[in-house]
Design an enzyme around this catalytic site. Sequence first.
Site, mmCIF file in Angstrom:
data_model
loop_
_atom_site.group_PDB
_atom_site.id
_atom_site.type_symbol
_atom_site.label_atom_id
_atom_site.label_comp_id
_atom_site.label_asym_id
_atom_site.label_seq_id
_atom_site.Cartn_x
_atom_site.Cartn_y
_atom_site.Cartn_z
ATOM 1 N N GLY A 274 0.760 -1.242 0.000
ATOM 2 C CA GLY A 274 0.000 0.000 0.000
ATOM 3 C C GLY A 274 0.788 1.288 0.000
ATOM 4 O O GLY A 274 0.199 2.369 -0.115
ATOM 5 N N ASP A 275 2.119 1.205 0.120
ATOM 6 C CA ASP A 275 2.889 2.457 0.192
ATOM 7 C C ASP A 275 4.309 2.266 -0.333
ATOM 8 O O ASP A 275 5.280 2.686 0.302
ATOM 9 C CB ASP A 275 2.919 2.972 1.637
ATOM 10 C CG ASP A 275 3.343 4.437 1.738
ATOM 11 O OD1 ASP A 275 3.329 5.141 0.709
ATOM 12 O OD2 ASP A 275 3.687 4.879 2.851
ATOM 13 N N LEU A 276 4.423 1.648 -1.514
ATOM 14 C CA LEU A 276 5.752 1.461 -2.106
ATOM 15 C C LEU A 276 6.174 2.772 -2.779
ATOM 16 O O LEU A 276 6.252 2.878 -3.994
ATOM 17 C CB LEU A 276 5.735 0.297 -3.105
ATOM 18 C CG LEU A 276 5.586 -1.092 -2.475
ATOM 19 C CD1 LEU A 276 5.456 -2.158 -3.549
ATOM 20 C CD2 LEU A 276 6.770 -1.407 -1.554
#
Length: 374
Positions: free
Chosen positions: A226-228
């Site tokens: 969800g937050d690469l």
Amino acid sequence: MSSGDGCQAFTKPAFGEKEATELVDRVFGLKVSWIRPLPSYDDQNFHVRVSGSAGAPGGAGEYVLKITNSEDSQEPDLIETQTQAMMFLSAEGFPSATPRLTKDGNVMSLVSGTGSGNKKFMVRLLTYLPGTPVAKIATNAQILYEVGKLAASLDKALSEKFHHPSAKSLHRGQFIWNLANVPLLDQYIYALGQNKYREVVEQIIQQFKEKVIPKLTSFRACINHGDLNDHNILVDSSSASLETPQYRVSGILDFSDMSYGYYVFEVAITIMYMMIESTDPLSVGGHVLAGFESVLPLTEEERAALFLLVSGRFSQSLVIAAHTALLYPQNKEYLMVTAKTGWKHLMKMFEVGQEAVEKMWFETAKAYMSPGPA
């Protein structure tokens, strides 16, 4: 980049270096020889080095002390799941941090905050991963492809092999950073004021409601990191060539935005963040997509949603940052890091148009499947 399930006010920890040093000693039984603060969105992080005699087995003496904000600290099952996922990925060969156990043998500990109030904060000590954030290198097609491949491999491993009793906590219905929740931006859009940016975001939200939300059931579900983003992926150079350096991913950071979502969400989020620092942002998507599809080809319906999903993530990042910066002006510089180029890239995407941007992405990805270099 999380902030609870919505954008409600959270209490960011405010531990000083001396207090953080005492915390490491008290909770983990380690003597700190060196400490410095690290930037963060709504948690507090310190890079610490512990003295040799008290270091971890194998000589690992550098850690990140992660103090979670008071809001997220009220969800121990969620933090437990994130930590167990990191341990699982490390065991699977991914460059993920692992926790140093507390003196009581746990992966985390709840501690009281400093100053007034009765706030409590969850504390973990994670192995420090070496490398340079993608944000600090000149990205090329090779590393963009590798990052896309990583995004697919990571979600696939989590979705197919990661089983933990508290994994149900990843069903985060109103979590503002889940890409399905772009429509929730309606309540925070006031932070943009009245301008052309707001008009574009309003268009995106409306199109998202009409064209993406009805299609969600046709997308393949999975667990998303969800937050690469370009600060959460570390790389090192595996070649001596300065002209065309070859990079490999050496670290994956920050699992606090993990939730159940869809494979296509992860590639869209990754494309958006890889665009941020690029000098040729519209070309980025094809290389990331090619890497992702080398592991997990998208369906036609997933591909058709990609432009709006990337636009939706830009909107989430820009609107939430503007909203949070109004609440916490002292942290404005860090909160607005994406906005420096984000608005420019989003406006460019809309100026060029969905059809032309998709054509560029899909033709680039297709070239990787042909014989010879892409």
